[in-house]
Design an enzyme around this catalytic site. Structure first.
Site, PDB file in Angstrom:
ATOM      1  N   LYS A 128     -20.114  43.539   9.399  1.00  0.00           N
ATOM      2  CA  LYS A 128     -18.554  43.401   8.973  1.00  0.00           C
ATOM      3  C   LYS A 128     -18.541  43.944   8.054  1.00  0.00           C
ATOM      4  CE  LYS A 128     -15.185  40.073   7.399  1.00  0.00           C
ATOM      5  NZ  LYS A 128     -14.634  39.172   7.965  1.00  0.00           N
ATOM      6  N   ASN A 166     -19.704  36.245  -2.601  1.00  0.00           N
ATOM      7  CA  ASN A 166     -19.830  35.081  -2.971  1.00  0.00           C
ATOM      8  C   ASN A 166     -21.141  34.448  -2.647  1.00  0.00           C
ATOM      9  OD1 ASN A 166     -17.081  35.323  -3.432  1.00  0.00           O
ATOM     10  ND2 ASN A 166     -16.666  34.354  -1.864  1.00  0.00           N
ATOM     11  N   THR A 167     -21.897  35.678  -2.216  1.00  0.00           N
ATOM     12  CA  THR A 167     -23.598  34.633  -1.817  1.00  0.00           C
ATOM     13  C   THR A 167     -24.254  36.379  -2.495  1.00  0.00           C
ATOM     14  OG1 THR A 167     -23.141  33.820  -0.049  1.00  0.00           O
ATOM     15  CG2 THR A 167     -25.458  34.880   0.064  1.00  0.00           C
ATOM     16  N   SER A 184     -19.339  39.310   2.362  1.00  0.00           N
ATOM     17  CA  SER A 184     -19.121  38.912   1.161  1.00  0.00           C
ATOM     18  C   SER A 184     -19.107  38.584   0.065  1.00  0.00           C
ATOM     19  CB  SER A 184     -19.293  36.460   1.922  1.00  0.00           C
ATOM     20  OG  SER A 184     -19.259  36.405   1.279  1.00  0.00           O
ATOM     21  N   ASN A 225     -11.555  34.094  -3.252  1.00  0.00           N
ATOM     22  CA  ASN A 225     -12.283  32.459  -2.727  1.00  0.00           C
ATOM     23  C   ASN A 225     -13.516  33.078  -3.190  1.00  0.00           C
ATOM     24  OD1 ASN A 225     -13.889  32.787  -0.714  1.00  0.00           O
ATOM     25  ND2 ASN A 225     -12.339  33.903  -0.091  1.00  0.00           N
ATOM     26  N   PHE A 273     -19.887  30.630   1.719  1.00  0.00           N
ATOM     27  CA  PHE A 273     -20.690  30.013   2.795  1.00  0.00           C
ATOM     28  C   PHE A 273     -20.948  28.560   2.665  1.00  0.00           C
ATOM     29  CE2 PHE A 273     -23.217  34.059   3.761  1.00  0.00           C
ATOM     30  CZ  PHE A 273     -21.767  34.489   4.211  1.00  0.00           C
ATOM     31  N   ASN A 280     -14.122  42.638   4.877  1.00  0.00           N
ATOM     32  CA  ASN A 280     -13.986  41.471   4.333  1.00  0.00           C
ATOM     33  C   ASN A 280     -13.207  41.832   2.393  1.00  0.00           C
ATOM     34  OD1 ASN A 280     -15.606  38.913   3.333  1.00  0.00           O
ATOM     35  ND2 ASN A 280     -17.323  39.649   4.100  1.00  0.00           N
TER      36      ASN A 280
HETATM   37  C1  FMN Z   1     -10.815  31.478   2.050  1.00  0.00           C
HETATM   38  C2  FMN Z   1     -11.123  32.548   2.850  1.00  0.00           C
HETATM   39  C3  FMN Z   1     -12.318  32.576   3.565  1.00  0.00           C
HETATM   40  C4  FMN Z   1     -13.552  33.680   3.901  1.00  0.00           C
HETATM   41  N1  FMN Z   1     -14.779  33.331   4.150  1.00  0.00           N
HETATM   42  C5  FMN Z   1     -15.368  33.931   4.971  1.00  0.00           C
HETATM   43  C6  FMN Z   1     -16.776  33.741   6.024  1.00  0.00           C
HETATM   44  O1  FMN Z   1     -17.184  32.827   5.605  1.00  0.00           O
HETATM   45  N2  FMN Z   1     -17.336  34.556   6.749  1.00  0.00           N
HETATM   46  C7  FMN Z   1     -16.365  35.996   6.805  1.00  0.00           C
HETATM   47  O2  FMN Z   1     -16.850  37.183   7.096  1.00  0.00           O
HETATM   48  N3  FMN Z   1     -15.281  36.696   5.956  1.00  0.00           N
HETATM   49  C8  FMN Z   1     -14.613  35.403   5.279  1.00  0.00           C
HETATM   50  N4  FMN Z   1     -13.367  35.618   5.246  1.00  0.00           N
HETATM   51  C9  FMN Z   1     -12.154  36.454   4.898  1.00  0.00           C
HETATM   52  C10 FMN Z   1     -12.036  37.305   6.328  1.00  0.00           C
HETATM   53  O3  FMN Z   1     -12.248  37.167   7.451  1.00  0.00           O
HETATM   54  C11 FMN Z   1     -11.254  38.369   6.280  1.00  0.00           C
HETATM   55  O4  FMN Z   1     -11.456  39.594   6.381  1.00  0.00           O
HETATM   56  C12 FMN Z   1     -10.582  38.594   5.437  1.00  0.00           C
HETATM   57  O5  FMN Z   1      -9.771  37.576   4.211  1.00  0.00           O
HETATM   58  C13 FMN Z   1      -9.293  39.896   5.051  1.00  0.00           C
HETATM   59  O6  FMN Z   1      -8.504  39.275   6.110  1.00  0.00           O
HETATM   60  P1  FMN Z   1      -7.300  38.555   5.113  1.00  0.00           P
HETATM   61  O7  FMN Z   1      -6.182  39.706   4.401  1.00  0.00           O
HETATM   62  O8  FMN Z   1      -6.250  38.594   6.908  1.00  0.00           O
HETATM   63  O9  FMN Z   1      -7.484  37.198   4.572  1.00  0.00           O
HETATM   64  C14 FMN Z   1     -12.713  34.755   4.284  1.00  0.00           C
HETATM   65  C15 FMN Z   1     -11.847  34.798   3.479  1.00  0.00           C
HETATM   66  C16 FMN Z   1     -10.533  33.302   2.769  1.00  0.00           C
HETATM   67  C17 FMN Z   1      -9.431  33.457   2.041  1.00  0.00           C
END
Ligand code: FMN
Length: 361
Positions: A221, A181-182, A179, A114, A118, A250
Site C-alpha cells: 500500500k 500516523n506511526t 500510514s 484521522n 494503529f 493511503n
Molecule cells: C478512520 C480511518 C482509519 C484508517 N485506518 C487505516 C489502517 O489502519 N490501515 C490502512 O492501511 N489504511 C487505513 N486507512 C486508510 C484507508 O484504507 C484508505 O486508504 C484511505 O482512507 C483513502 O480512502 P477513502 O477516501 O475511501 O477513505 C484509514 C482511513 C480512515 C478514514
C-alpha cells in the site's frame, strides 16, 4: 419514502462523535442492521467478476483497511455486497493508538482526518475470528493488512511476525508502509529500507509456501505523498521482490486542497475522502503508466460514485476500495457503484470490467 431500520441506525450513527459512531456502526453490523446486496443476474455477475493476482473477485468493490481493524464484521460486509474485505491494520502486539480525539469529520469537504495510530487488539486476539471467517463457505475475498507496533524498532521482525501468523488464513496480505500516523513508518518506503523489508517478506513467504504448498499474494500500500520518482523507484523494488499488486493510496498529510476556513485543517493525521481524489488519481496514473500492466492496481481514495469508480478503472485500476465516502453516502454506495460499473460496461460494449482497465491512459 419508508426508511429501513438500518437507515435509522445510519442517521443515529452520523449524529454521534466520529469515534463513537464508528464503534456503534460496528455494533450495528454485528447485530445484523445493514442492507443486503441484491441478487444479480448471471450476465451482471459475469461482467463484474475478475481474476486478479490469482484470486477470484465477484465484483471490484472492496472495503478498505481501517474500518474493520480487529476483524469483527467481515461477514456483514460481504453480505452488504463488497467483493473483498481488507481487515486491519493489525500489529503483532495490542496497542492503544494515539490519545483521543484522533478522528475528525470534515462534512463540508466530505473528508476525514484521522491519527488513530494503529490502535488494535493485536494479531493473537483477532486470530480466532480471522480463522473462522477464512474457513466460511459463503464469503468474498479476504485480505489482511499488516503493520508494526509503534515501539518496535526492528520493523522487519514485526512484519515477519505478522506474515507467520496471518498467512494461513488470508487470501492476500497487504504490507502497509504508508500510514502517516506511526512515526518513521513511511521511511520504510525509501529504496534501501524497502529492499531490506521486502527481502525479509519474500523469504518468510517462500518458507511458508514451501511447507504449505499455498501461495498467498502480497500487496503493497503506497502513500499519495510520494514524489513521482519515489513512486517509480518503490514500484520497481516491489516488482523485483515479488509484490503481486499495489494499493494506491493511503491517506495524505497534504492540506492545500482544504479551504483555509476548514475547522480541522491543522489537525495532524491522514486526510481521506473527497479531498484526496486528485492526489490518489495522480499517484494511480503514475503507477499505471510506469507498470504498463505488469502488476494489478487497486485504487482507493475518495471513490464516491460510479463515475469516480469508472475513472479509476480507466486510469488503470483493476479493483477499488472504499472507506470515507461510505460515511457520507451510506452503505448503498457499494451497490450503486457495482450497478453503475455494469451499466458503463454495457454502454461501451464490454462484457467484462477488465476490458475497461486503463482505457483512459
Ligand atoms: C478512520 C480511518 C482509519 C484508517 N485506518 C487505516 C489502517 O489502519 N490501515 C490502512 O492501511 N489504511 C487505513 N486507512 C486508510 C484507508 O484504507 C484508505 O486508504 C484511505 O482512507 C483513502 O480512502 P477513502 O477516501 O475511501 O477513505 C484509514 C482511513 C480512515 C478514514
Amino acid at each position: 419514502m419508508i426508511m429501513r431500520p438500518y437507515q435509522y441506525a445510519n442517521k443515529l450513527v452520523q449524529a454521534l462523535p466520529p469515534e463513537l459512531s464508528h464503534t456503534v456502526a460496528l455494533l450495528a453490523l454485528r447485530g445484523g442492521l445493514y442492507p443486503r446486496a441484491r441478487g444479480r443476474t448471471e450476465e451482471v455477475r459475469a461482467c463484474l467478476s475478475q481474476q486478479v493476482a490469482g484470486l477470484h473477485f465477484i465484483n471490484p468493490v472492496g472495503m478498505a483497511a481501517g474500518f474493520d481493524k480487529n476483524a469483527e464484521v467481515m461477514h456483514a460486509l460481504w453480505k452488504i455486497g463488497f467483493g473483498a474485505v481488507e481487515v486491519g491494520t493489525i500489529t503483532p502486539q495490542p496497542q492503544p493508538g494515539n490519545p483521543r480525539p484522533r478522528v475528525f469529520r470534515l462534512p463540508e469537504e466530505q473528508g476525514v482526518i484521522n491519527r488513530y495510530g494503529f490502535n488494535g487488539q493485536g494479531i493473537a486476539a483477532c486470530l480466532p475470528r480471522i480463522k473462522k471467517a477464512f474457513e466460511a463457505q459463503d464469503r468474498g475475498v479476504f485480505g489482511i493488512n499488516i503493520g508494526k507496533n509503534k515501539l518496535q524498532e526492528d520493523a522487519v521482525a514485526d512484519y515477519r511476525h505478522m506474515i507467520e501468523h496471518a498467512y494461513a488464513y488470508a487470501d492476500y496480505i497487504t504490507i502497509n508502509l504508508s500510514s502517516p500516523n506511526t512515526p518513521g513508518l513511511r521511511n520504510l518506503l525509501d529504496e534501501d529500507n524497502l529492499k531490506l523489508l521486502l527481502a525479509g517478506m519474500r523469504a518468510a513467504r517462500e518458507k511458508i509456501a514451501d511447507k504449505t504448498q499455498r501461495y498467498v499474494p502480497f500487496f503493497l500500500k503506497l502513500s499519495p505523498d510520494m514524489e513521482e520518482l519515489h513512486i517509480k523507484q518503490s514500484i520497481d523494488v516491489a516488482a523485483m521482490f515479488g509484490i503481486n499488486g499495489l494499493i494506491v493510496s493511503n491517506t495524505t498529510i497534504e492540506r492545500s486542497m482544504l479551504p483555509p476556513a476548514c475547522a480541522y485543517r491543522d489537525e495532524i493525521g491522514g486526510l481521506s475522502g473527497a479531498p484526496l481524489k486528485a492526489r490518489a488519481c495522480q499517484a494511480l496514473e503514475i503507477c499505471a503508466r510506469h507498470l504498463k500492466g505488469a502488476l494489478p492496481l487497486i485504487a482507493v481514495g475518495g471513490i464516491d460514485s460510479a463515475d469516480e469508480a469508472w475513472r479509476r478503472i480507466g486510469l488503470g485500476a483493476s479493483l477499488l476500495q472504499l472507506y470515507t465516502p461510505l460515511l457520507y453516502h451510506g452503505l448503498g454506495l457499494v451497490e450503486e457503484i457495482n450497478s453503475g460499473l455494469h451499466q458503463r460496461c454495457q454502454q461501451n460494449g464490454y462484457s467484462n470490467i477488465s476490458q475497461a482497465v486503463g482505457k483512459m491512459l
